[in-house]
Scaffold this motif. Structure first.
Motif, PDB file in Angstrom:
ATOM      1  N   TRP A 113      40.974  45.301  31.027  1.00 46.96           N
ATOM      2  CA  TRP A 113      39.964  45.015  32.036  1.00 46.96           C
ATOM      3  C   TRP A 113      39.756  46.208  32.966  1.00 46.96           C
ATOM      4  O   TRP A 113      40.704  46.891  33.334  1.00 46.96           O
ATOM      5  CB  TRP A 113      40.364  43.794  32.866  1.00 46.96           C
ATOM      6  CG  TRP A 113      40.548  42.534  32.065  1.00 46.96           C
ATOM      7  CD1 TRP A 113      41.735  41.937  31.747  1.00 46.96           C
ATOM      8  CD2 TRP A 113      39.520  41.737  31.489  1.00 46.96           C
ATOM      9  NE1 TRP A 113      41.506  40.800  31.002  1.00 46.96           N
ATOM     10  CE2 TRP A 113      40.155  40.655  30.826  1.00 46.96           C
ATOM     11  CE3 TRP A 113      38.141  41.817  31.449  1.00 46.96           C
ATOM     12  CZ2 TRP A 113      39.442  39.672  30.147  1.00 46.96           C
ATOM     13  CZ3 TRP A 113      37.417  40.840  30.776  1.00 46.96           C
ATOM     14  CH2 TRP A 113      38.071  39.786  30.137  1.00 46.96           C
ATOM     15  N   GLN A 144      36.937  47.739  36.349  1.00 49.75           N
ATOM     16  CA  GLN A 144      35.871  47.434  37.303  1.00 49.75           C
ATOM     17  C   GLN A 144      34.906  48.612  37.376  1.00 49.75           C
ATOM     18  O   GLN A 144      35.306  49.736  37.712  1.00 49.75           O
ATOM     19  CB  GLN A 144      36.434  47.115  38.683  1.00 49.75           C
ATOM     20  CG  GLN A 144      35.402  46.569  39.659  1.00 49.75           C
ATOM     21  CD  GLN A 144      36.055  45.983  40.899  1.00 49.75           C
ATOM     22  OE1 GLN A 144      37.174  46.351  41.275  1.00 49.75           O
ATOM     23  NE2 GLN A 144      35.369  45.043  41.549  1.00 49.75           N
ATOM     24  N   ARG A 145      33.646  48.349  37.068  1.00 51.91           N
ATOM     25  CA  ARG A 145      32.635  49.406  37.053  1.00 51.91           C
ATOM     26  C   ARG A 145      31.989  49.559  38.423  1.00 51.91           C
ATOM     27  O   ARG A 145      31.948  48.612  39.216  1.00 51.91           O
ATOM     28  CB  ARG A 145      31.555  49.093  36.016  1.00 51.91           C
ATOM     29  CG  ARG A 145      31.852  49.634  34.615  1.00 51.91           C
ATOM     30  CD  ARG A 145      33.004  48.918  33.979  1.00 51.91           C
ATOM     31  NE  ARG A 145      33.380  49.511  32.691  1.00 51.91           N
ATOM     32  CZ  ARG A 145      34.399  49.087  31.962  1.00 51.91           C
ATOM     33  NH1 ARG A 145      35.153  48.081  32.367  1.00 51.91           N
ATOM     34  NH2 ARG A 145      34.683  49.681  30.826  1.00 51.91           N
ATOM     35  N   THR A 146      31.474  50.755  38.678  1.00 46.67           N
ATOM     36  CA  THR A 146      30.802  51.049  39.938  1.00 46.67           C
ATOM     37  C   THR A 146      29.310  51.227  39.708  1.00 46.67           C
ATOM     38  O   THR A 146      28.899  51.976  38.813  1.00 46.67           O
ATOM     39  CB  THR A 146      31.375  52.327  40.577  1.00 46.67           C
ATOM     40  OG1 THR A 146      32.777  52.149  40.816  1.00 46.67           O
ATOM     41  CG2 THR A 146      30.672  52.630  41.895  1.00 46.67           C
ATOM     42  N   GLU A 194      31.144  48.292  43.863  1.00 44.33           N
ATOM     43  CA  GLU A 194      31.866  47.863  42.672  1.00 44.33           C
ATOM     44  C   GLU A 194      31.362  46.499  42.191  1.00 44.33           C
ATOM     45  O   GLU A 194      31.012  45.635  43.012  1.00 44.33           O
ATOM     46  CB  GLU A 194      33.367  47.788  42.965  1.00 44.33           C
ATOM     47  CG  GLU A 194      33.992  49.151  43.230  1.00 44.33           C
ATOM     48  CD  GLU A 194      35.494  49.053  43.432  1.00 44.33           C
ATOM     49  OE1 GLU A 194      35.948  48.037  43.992  1.00 44.33           O
ATOM     50  OE2 GLU A 194      36.209  49.986  43.029  1.00 44.33           O
ATOM     51  N   GLU A 195      31.308  46.351  40.888  1.00 45.44           N
ATOM     52  CA  GLU A 195      30.922  45.052  40.329  1.00 45.44           C
ATOM     53  C   GLU A 195      31.886  43.972  40.806  1.00 45.44           C
ATOM     54  O   GLU A 195      33.103  44.186  40.792  1.00 45.44           O
ATOM     55  CB  GLU A 195      30.953  45.099  38.794  1.00 45.44           C
ATOM     56  CG  GLU A 195      29.729  45.697  38.166  1.00 45.44           C
ATOM     57  CD  GLU A 195      29.757  45.568  36.646  1.00 45.44           C
ATOM     58  OE1 GLU A 195      28.687  45.501  36.042  1.00 45.44           O
ATOM     59  OE2 GLU A 195      30.856  45.546  36.070  1.00 45.44           O
ATOM     60  N   ARG A 236      33.412  41.659  39.508  1.00 42.52           N
ATOM     61  CA  ARG A 236      34.091  41.063  38.348  1.00 42.52           C
ATOM     62  C   ARG A 236      34.672  42.221  37.532  1.00 42.52           C
ATOM     63  O   ARG A 236      34.330  43.390  37.764  1.00 42.52           O
ATOM     64  CB  ARG A 236      33.134  40.236  37.484  1.00 42.52           C
ATOM     65  CG  ARG A 236      32.040  41.058  36.836  1.00 42.52           C
ATOM     66  CD  ARG A 236      30.967  40.196  36.180  1.00 42.52           C
ATOM     67  NE  ARG A 236      29.921  41.020  35.583  1.00 42.52           N
ATOM     68  CZ  ARG A 236      28.944  41.599  36.253  1.00 42.52           C
ATOM     69  NH1 ARG A 236      28.882  41.481  37.558  1.00 42.52           N
ATOM     70  NH2 ARG A 236      28.039  42.336  35.633  1.00 42.52           N
ATOM     71  N   LEU A 237      35.519  41.907  36.565  1.00 39.29           N
ATOM     72  CA  LEU A 237      36.064  42.924  35.662  1.00 39.29           C
ATOM     73  C   LEU A 237      35.432  42.758  34.287  1.00 39.29           C
ATOM     74  O   LEU A 237      35.074  41.642  33.891  1.00 39.29           O
ATOM     75  CB  LEU A 237      37.582  42.781  35.575  1.00 39.29           C
ATOM     76  CG  LEU A 237      38.353  42.805  36.903  1.00 39.29           C
ATOM     77  CD1 LEU A 237      39.857  42.751  36.647  1.00 39.29           C
ATOM     78  CD2 LEU A 237      37.990  44.019  37.744  1.00 39.29           C
ATOM     79  N   THR A 238      35.310  43.874  33.552  1.00 39.26           N
ATOM     80  CA  THR A 238      34.650  43.822  32.244  1.00 39.26           C
ATOM     81  C   THR A 238      35.408  44.663  31.228  1.00 39.26           C
ATOM     82  O   THR A 238      36.258  45.491  31.570  1.00 39.26           O
ATOM     83  CB  THR A 238      33.197  44.337  32.332  1.00 39.26           C
ATOM     84  OG1 THR A 238      33.209  45.673  32.841  1.00 39.26           O
ATOM     85  CG2 THR A 238      32.348  43.458  33.237  1.00 39.26           C
ATOM     86  N   ASN A 265      33.871  39.410  30.261  1.00 38.37           N
ATOM     87  CA  ASN A 265      33.793  39.328  31.716  1.00 38.37           C
ATOM     88  C   ASN A 265      34.954  38.498  32.245  1.00 38.37           C
ATOM     89  O   ASN A 265      35.250  37.424  31.715  1.00 38.37           O
ATOM     90  CB  ASN A 265      32.478  38.677  32.158  1.00 38.37           C
ATOM     91  CG  ASN A 265      31.260  39.480  31.758  1.00 38.37           C
ATOM     92  OD1 ASN A 265      30.901  40.443  32.411  1.00 38.37           O
ATOM     93  ND2 ASN A 265      30.629  39.074  30.662  1.00 38.37           N
ATOM     94  N   ARG A 298      37.717  36.679  38.562  1.00 38.83           N
ATOM     95  CA  ARG A 298      39.080  36.473  39.046  1.00 38.83           C
ATOM     96  C   ARG A 298      39.221  35.257  39.961  1.00 38.83           C
ATOM     97  O   ARG A 298      40.266  34.601  39.978  1.00 38.83           O
ATOM     98  CB  ARG A 298      39.555  37.733  39.782  1.00 38.83           C
ATOM     99  CG  ARG A 298      39.665  38.962  38.881  1.00 38.83           C
ATOM    100  CD  ARG A 298      39.670  40.240  39.684  1.00 38.83           C
ATOM    101  NE  ARG A 298      38.368  40.453  40.343  1.00 38.83           N
ATOM    102  CZ  ARG A 298      38.073  41.529  41.068  1.00 38.83           C
ATOM    103  NH1 ARG A 298      38.984  42.488  41.242  1.00 38.83           N
ATOM    104  NH2 ARG A 298      36.880  41.655  41.619  1.00 38.83           N
ATOM    105  N   ASP A 304      34.038  36.281  42.693  1.00 40.02           N
ATOM    106  CA  ASP A 304      33.454  37.085  41.629  1.00 40.02           C
ATOM    107  C   ASP A 304      32.189  36.417  41.102  1.00 40.02           C
ATOM    108  O   ASP A 304      32.083  35.186  41.068  1.00 40.02           O
ATOM    109  CB  ASP A 304      34.459  37.288  40.495  1.00 40.02           C
ATOM    110  CG  ASP A 304      35.414  38.430  40.786  1.00 40.02           C
ATOM    111  OD1 ASP A 304      35.267  39.082  41.832  1.00 40.02           O
ATOM    112  OD2 ASP A 304      36.324  38.673  39.961  1.00 40.02           O
TER     113      ASP A 304
END
Length: 288
Positions: A117, A119-121, A130-131, A133-135, A181, A184, A188
């Motif tokens: 996982w 986290q995109r910016t 930052e998004e 959520r985690l992807t 996706n 958390r 999120d």
């Protein structure tokens, strides 16, 4: 006696003569024309008009009240035709319990632990964030959305490969990519969007498999050109996606509808959402 009469005649004649002179000296009033119609006379001289005169009160025309439609709820298994238009039929297929609860439990734990996982910016109007959520991305080709490019990752986790094959067998579709996706907690989310990137092709099919906490998947129809981008009065849907539920989006759904997973005000545990899709190379070979 005769003298008194004579004096009276003389005085009367003088008085009458004086009066006559006075009358002859006064200017004569112009005679009213008998040719003018009665209706042409000024309204103020018509005594009967005061009783028949009407009073008009301006009343603003009442506006037609336009109500915001209440969101519909889809929570039963089945195939639902959402809309039909020039772009085609928008259709979803809801399959609760596609993965039974016992299997879904251990799959969730394994995916939570093993998937890399991140986290995109995002950068929007020179502001980075930052998004929420985690992807993670799996596939032979890169995937670009919201100006973020996820690099190719051909190293599929064995569990993800097994789930992809099970969905392909059930639906008859073939998939070559997967966006994972991780939500958390209740904070999120993912904002309104459509999966309509050029690399997905026309009328893409998206298979969305959920594990963990139930989150509400919301949909809204894109407004007609006459609405000028106003989503106030568009049709909306709410779909609770439970542990082990599969949701298929087909036809013109991405063309005519948007979807999101909103933040929630009540505490929510983690949720994993796997979105299987087909990715095609960009025609010009440039990924934007």
């Amino acid at each position: 006696m005769a003298e008194r009469r004579q004096r009276a005649r003389v005085q009367g004649g003088w008085a009458g003569g004086a009066a006559g002179k006075a009358r002859s000296a006064a200017p004569k009033a112009p005679a009213a024309s008998n040719l003018a119609p009665a209706d042409a006379r000024p309204a103020w001289v018509r005594k009967d008009q005061r009783h028949t005169q009407k009073h008009f009160v301006f009343e603003k025309p009442s506006e037609v009240e336009r109500r915001v439609p209440e969101a519909g709820v889809i929570d039963k298994p089945g195939v639902y035709e959402l809309s039909k238009g020039p772009t085609g039929i928008s259709r979803i297929h809801l399959i609760p319990g596609f993965i039974d609860s016992e299997q879904a439990d251990w799959m969730f734990e394994q995916l939570l632990q093993d998937i890399p996982w991140g986290q995109r910016t995002h950068i929007r109007q020179d502001v980075s964030f930052e998004e929420p959520r985690l992807t993670s991305w799996y596939g032979e080709l890169p995937y670009t959305y919201s100006r973020i490019t996820m690099q190719p990752n051909p190293n599929w986790h064995p569990l993800l490969t097994m789930l992809k094959e099970r969905i392909e067998e059930f639906t008859g579709y073939t998939f070559n990519s997967l966006l994972c996706n991780l939500y958390r907690n209740e904070k999120d989310s993912v904002d309104w969007h459509s999966d309509d990137e050029p690399s997905l092709g026309k009328n893409p099919v998206i298979a969305s498999l959920s594990f963990g906490a139930t989150r509400t998947f919301e949909m809204r129809k894109k407004p007609s050109p006459e609405e000028n981008g106003d989503y106030t009065y568009v049709e909306r849907l709410k779909i609770p996606l439970d542990h082990g539920t599969l949701l298929m989006m087909e036809g013109a759904t991405q063309e005519d509808w948007q979807h999101r997973v909103p933040k929630e005000y009540h505490s929510r545990d983690a949720r994993i959402n796997l979105t299987f899709r087909i990715i095609y190379p960009e025609p010009d070979g440039v990924w934007k």
